[in-house]
Motif scaffolding. Structure first.
Motif, PDB file in Angstrom:
ATOM      1  N   LEU A 143     -18.421 -46.201 -31.395  1.00 33.26           N
ATOM      2  CA  LEU A 143     -19.085 -47.486 -31.212  1.00 33.26           C
ATOM      3  C   LEU A 143     -18.510 -48.279 -30.049  1.00 33.26           C
ATOM      4  N   HIS A 144     -17.941 -47.591 -29.084  1.00 29.66           N
ATOM      5  CA  HIS A 144     -17.356 -48.289 -27.935  1.00 29.66           C
ATOM      6  C   HIS A 144     -18.365 -49.116 -27.141  1.00 29.66           C
ATOM      7  N   PRO A 145     -19.652 -48.705 -27.033  1.00 29.53           N
ATOM      8  CA  PRO A 145     -20.583 -49.589 -26.310  1.00 29.53           C
ATOM      9  C   PRO A 145     -20.745 -50.947 -26.997  1.00 29.53           C
ATOM     10  N   LEU A 146     -20.794 -50.946 -28.317  1.00 32.74           N
ATOM     11  CA  LEU A 146     -20.901 -52.194 -29.076  1.00 32.74           C
ATOM     12  C   LEU A 146     -19.706 -53.090 -28.816  1.00 32.74           C
ATOM     13  N   LEU A 147     -18.513 -52.521 -28.797  1.00 37.44           N
ATOM     14  CA  LEU A 147     -17.294 -53.298 -28.615  1.00 37.44           C
ATOM     15  C   LEU A 147     -17.124 -53.743 -27.167  1.00 37.44           C
ATOM     16  N   THR A 148     -17.570 -52.903 -26.227  1.00 36.54           N
ATOM     17  CA  THR A 148     -17.399 -53.201 -24.808  1.00 36.54           C
ATOM     18  C   THR A 148     -18.187 -54.428 -24.380  1.00 36.54           C
ATOM     19  N   MET A 149     -19.301 -54.707 -25.034  1.00 35.42           N
ATOM     20  CA  MET A 149     -20.133 -55.843 -24.612  1.00 35.42           C
ATOM     21  C   MET A 149     -19.584 -57.194 -25.062  1.00 35.42           C
ATOM     22  N   ILE A 150     -18.474 -57.204 -25.813  1.00 34.81           N
ATOM     23  CA  ILE A 150     -17.930 -58.459 -26.331  1.00 34.81           C
ATOM     24  C   ILE A 150     -16.975 -59.073 -25.314  1.00 34.81           C
ATOM     25  N   GLY A 152     -13.957 -61.112 -23.847  1.00 26.63           N
ATOM     26  CA  GLY A 152     -12.666 -61.476 -24.426  1.00 26.63           C
ATOM     27  C   GLY A 152     -11.983 -60.346 -25.151  1.00 26.63           C
ATOM     28  N   LEU A 153     -12.643 -59.207 -25.278  1.00 25.83           N
ATOM     29  CA  LEU A 153     -12.081 -58.052 -25.982  1.00 25.83           C
ATOM     30  C   LEU A 153     -11.895 -56.903 -24.998  1.00 25.83           C
ATOM     31  N   LYS A 154     -10.706 -56.339 -24.978  1.00 27.17           N
ATOM     32  CA  LYS A 154     -10.448 -55.166 -24.146  1.00 27.17           C
ATOM     33  C   LYS A 154     -10.618 -53.903 -24.987  1.00 27.17           C
ATOM     34  N   VAL A 155     -11.132 -52.840 -24.355  1.00 24.79           N
ATOM     35  CA  VAL A 155     -11.443 -51.609 -25.089  1.00 24.79           C
ATOM     36  C   VAL A 155     -10.808 -50.425 -24.377  1.00 24.79           C
ATOM     37  N   VAL A 156      -9.992 -49.675 -25.112  1.00 26.04           N
ATOM     38  CA  VAL A 156      -9.227 -48.560 -24.561  1.00 26.04           C
ATOM     39  C   VAL A 156      -9.658 -47.258 -25.249  1.00 26.04           C
ATOM     40  N   MET A 157      -9.826 -46.182 -24.437  1.00 27.27           N
ATOM     41  CA  MET A 157     -10.226 -44.881 -24.989  1.00 27.27           C
ATOM     42  C   MET A 157      -9.364 -43.780 -24.368  1.00 27.27           C
ATOM     43  N   PRO A 158      -8.157 -43.530 -24.891  1.00 27.80           N
ATOM     44  CA  PRO A 158      -7.293 -42.501 -24.310  1.00 27.80           C
ATOM     45  C   PRO A 158      -7.837 -41.100 -24.537  1.00 27.80           C
ATOM     46  N   ILE A 172      -0.113 -53.212 -26.701  1.00 19.86           N
ATOM     47  CA  ILE A 172       0.731 -54.006 -27.598  1.00 19.86           C
ATOM     48  C   ILE A 172       1.381 -55.162 -26.846  1.00 19.86           C
ATOM     49  N   ARG A 173       1.708 -54.948 -25.583  1.00 20.31           N
ATOM     50  CA  ARG A 173       2.352 -55.987 -24.781  1.00 20.31           C
ATOM     51  C   ARG A 173       1.354 -56.972 -24.176  1.00 20.31           C
ATOM     52  N   ASP A 174       0.074 -56.691 -24.278  1.00 23.88           N
ATOM     53  CA  ASP A 174      -0.967 -57.546 -23.725  1.00 23.88           C
ATOM     54  C   ASP A 174      -1.139 -58.786 -24.588  1.00 23.88           C
ATOM     55  N   ASP A 175      -1.487 -59.908 -23.968  1.00 23.83           N
ATOM     56  CA  ASP A 175      -1.639 -61.162 -24.706  1.00 23.83           C
ATOM     57  C   ASP A 175      -3.073 -61.416 -25.174  1.00 23.83           C
ATOM     58  N   ASP A 176      -3.960 -60.454 -24.977  1.00 28.94           N
ATOM     59  CA  ASP A 176      -5.341 -60.574 -25.446  1.00 28.94           C
ATOM     60  C   ASP A 176      -5.648 -59.484 -26.464  1.00 28.94           C
ATOM     61  N   PRO A 177      -6.696 -59.669 -27.269  1.00 31.00           N
ATOM     62  CA  PRO A 177      -7.050 -58.644 -28.254  1.00 31.00           C
ATOM     63  C   PRO A 177      -7.533 -57.363 -27.585  1.00 31.00           C
ATOM     64  N   VAL A 178      -7.031 -56.241 -28.061  1.00 32.66           N
ATOM     65  CA  VAL A 178      -7.359 -54.926 -27.511  1.00 32.66           C
ATOM     66  C   VAL A 178      -7.838 -54.020 -28.632  1.00 32.66           C
ATOM     67  N   PHE A 179      -8.991 -53.407 -28.425  1.00 33.60           N
ATOM     68  CA  PHE A 179      -9.490 -52.394 -29.357  1.00 33.60           C
ATOM     69  C   PHE A 179      -9.055 -51.041 -28.829  1.00 33.60           C
ATOM     70  N   PHE A 180      -8.241 -50.334 -29.587  1.00 30.14           N
ATOM     71  CA  PHE A 180      -7.679 -49.047 -29.169  1.00 30.14           C
ATOM     72  C   PHE A 180      -8.380 -47.945 -29.950  1.00 30.14           C
ATOM     73  N   THR A 247     -10.338 -47.109 -19.830  1.00 29.45           N
ATOM     74  CA  THR A 247     -10.767 -48.314 -20.530  1.00 29.45           C
ATOM     75  C   THR A 247     -12.203 -48.625 -20.136  1.00 29.45           C
ATOM     76  N   THR A 248     -12.983 -49.068 -21.105  1.00 29.09           N
ATOM     77  CA  THR A 248     -14.362 -49.466 -20.801  1.00 29.09           C
ATOM     78  C   THR A 248     -14.460 -50.957 -20.523  1.00 29.09           C
ATOM     79  N   SER A 249     -13.457 -51.716 -20.976  1.00 29.78           N
ATOM     80  CA  SER A 249     -13.370 -53.139 -20.656  1.00 29.78           C
ATOM     81  C   SER A 249     -11.889 -53.514 -20.603  1.00 29.78           C
ATOM     82  N   PRO A 250     -11.342 -53.780 -19.411  1.00 31.74           N
ATOM     83  CA  PRO A 250     -12.032 -53.802 -18.118  1.00 31.74           C
ATOM     84  C   PRO A 250     -12.373 -52.390 -17.628  1.00 31.74           C
TER      85      PRO A 250
END
Length: 336
Positions: A143-150, A152-158, A172-180, A247-250
């Motif tokens: 569901l990364h496309p759904l999350l990427t369109m938000i 303020g949310l960063k999206v990571v796909m290793p 973990i060190r980032d100051d914004d919410p990250v979806f991993f 990452t899809t966002s950014p």
């Protein structure tokens, strides 16, 4: 460098960051595990054993087993983040994100904006997605496309163990919410990973394989399939450049655009249905910003617009294959 699994790389990143910073806590369903079962407390470590051993190292105040309530997990983690902790919250499957979506898109992702930049939300939401594991339609989506369109949310796909560790430490060190978003199909994949902590910047793509005939952009578990396709193409004299955005966002638009300017052709591989996918998003971005460089129509290799099948033969056919990726690349190269 030691050769370890994707699963172990994530576990190692969590352990090192928890040892480095006492504000890093882990919470989720069975992240410690064993309570109420025949095993000792700490004997489970999640449904795929990713957090195994962390309970024994850091104890119940930092590795917190939660009730089976995604809304409670993400709500509590979001609140903990704005008070100074750095929670890593686990959703067992990304398919369950709908249960707690309000806490994600309407709360955590907007805190910094709503409070004029004064509120930080150093929250990581770990989850797993993807098909191929015979888990059924409700446990196999990406569901990364759904999350990427938000916003303020960063999206990571290793896509490999090295990236999994470096990207998670950075998240973990980032100051914004990250979806991993981890691919459960990759948990047993092995690769060389440094023992010491390291960061991989969010928004920096990886050129996995260089080429000048066609650009193939692939995400997550699809990167390995794209590389297999590129290897097959090379035997036919076609040099494909494989890019993993990580990452899809950014999104690292510059690396993709520079590659397309060189090759003149683009194929995007995305493990999601075609409508409103990352394939369509990246394709539209390239069409609007690099149209004059294109020598062929943009190719998209995606899943069909259906739920993930449970039948093994249908599930295998559902996923983009190396053969389908290679065919799309050859079509782009042969276009007149």
């Amino acid at each position: 460098m030691a050769k370890i699994s994707y699963r172990k790389a994530i576990n190692q990143a969590l352990a090192q960051e928890m040892a480095r910073d006492q504000n890093v806590i882990l919470m989720g369903i069975d992240v410690g595990g064993g309570q109420g079962g025949s095993g000792k407390v700490g004997s489970v470590g999640g449904v795929f054993g990713v957090t195994y051993g962390l309970y024994d190292k850091f104890g119940p105040t930092r590795v917190i087993d939660t009730p089976i309530s995604e809304s409670a997990i993400i709500g509590a983690a979001s609140g903990a983040a704005v008070t100074g902790l750095r929670p890593v919250a686990e959703l067992m499957f990304v398919d369950f994100v709908g249960v707690c979506l309000d806490q994600i898109y309407n709360q955590a992702a907007k805190f910094r904006y709503m409070f004029g930049g004064k509120a930080k939300t150093p929250l990581v939401i770990r989850t797993m997605g993807g098909a191929g594991m015979r888990a059924g339609a409700q446990h196999s989506q990406n569901l990364h496309p759904l999350l990427t369109m938000i916003p303020g949310l960063k999206v990571v796909m290793p896509s490999n163990p090295y990236d999994a560790k470096g990207l998670l430490i950075k998240a973990i060190r980032d100051d914004d919410p990250v979806f991993f978003l981890e691919s459960k199909a990759l948990y047993d994949m092995e690769g060389e990973v440094p023992e010491d902590p390291y960061e991989i910047p969010l928004g920096e793509a990886n050129i996995v394989r260089e080429g000048d005939d066609v650009t193939i952009v692939a995400l997550g578990a699809m990167v390995r399939r794209a590389v297999k396709a590129a290897e097959a193409l090379a035997r036919e004299g076609i040099k494909a450049e494989v890019i993993d955005p990580r990452t899809t966002s950014p999104l690292d638009e510059d690396t993709i655009l520079e590659s397309v300017e060189k090759t003149g052709r683009l194929v995007v591989v995305d493990e999601s249905p075609p409508r409103c996918s990352m394939a369509s998003d990246i394709g539209a971005m390239v069409a609007s910003k690099a149209f004059r460089h294109l020598k062929a129509p943009i190719g998209m290799v995606t899943c069909p617009h259906t739920p993930v099948p449970f039948a093994p033969n249908l599930e295998d056919a559902y996923l983009p294959s190396p053969e389908a990726i290679a065919a799309a690349a050859k079509k782009a190269v042969s276009f007149k």
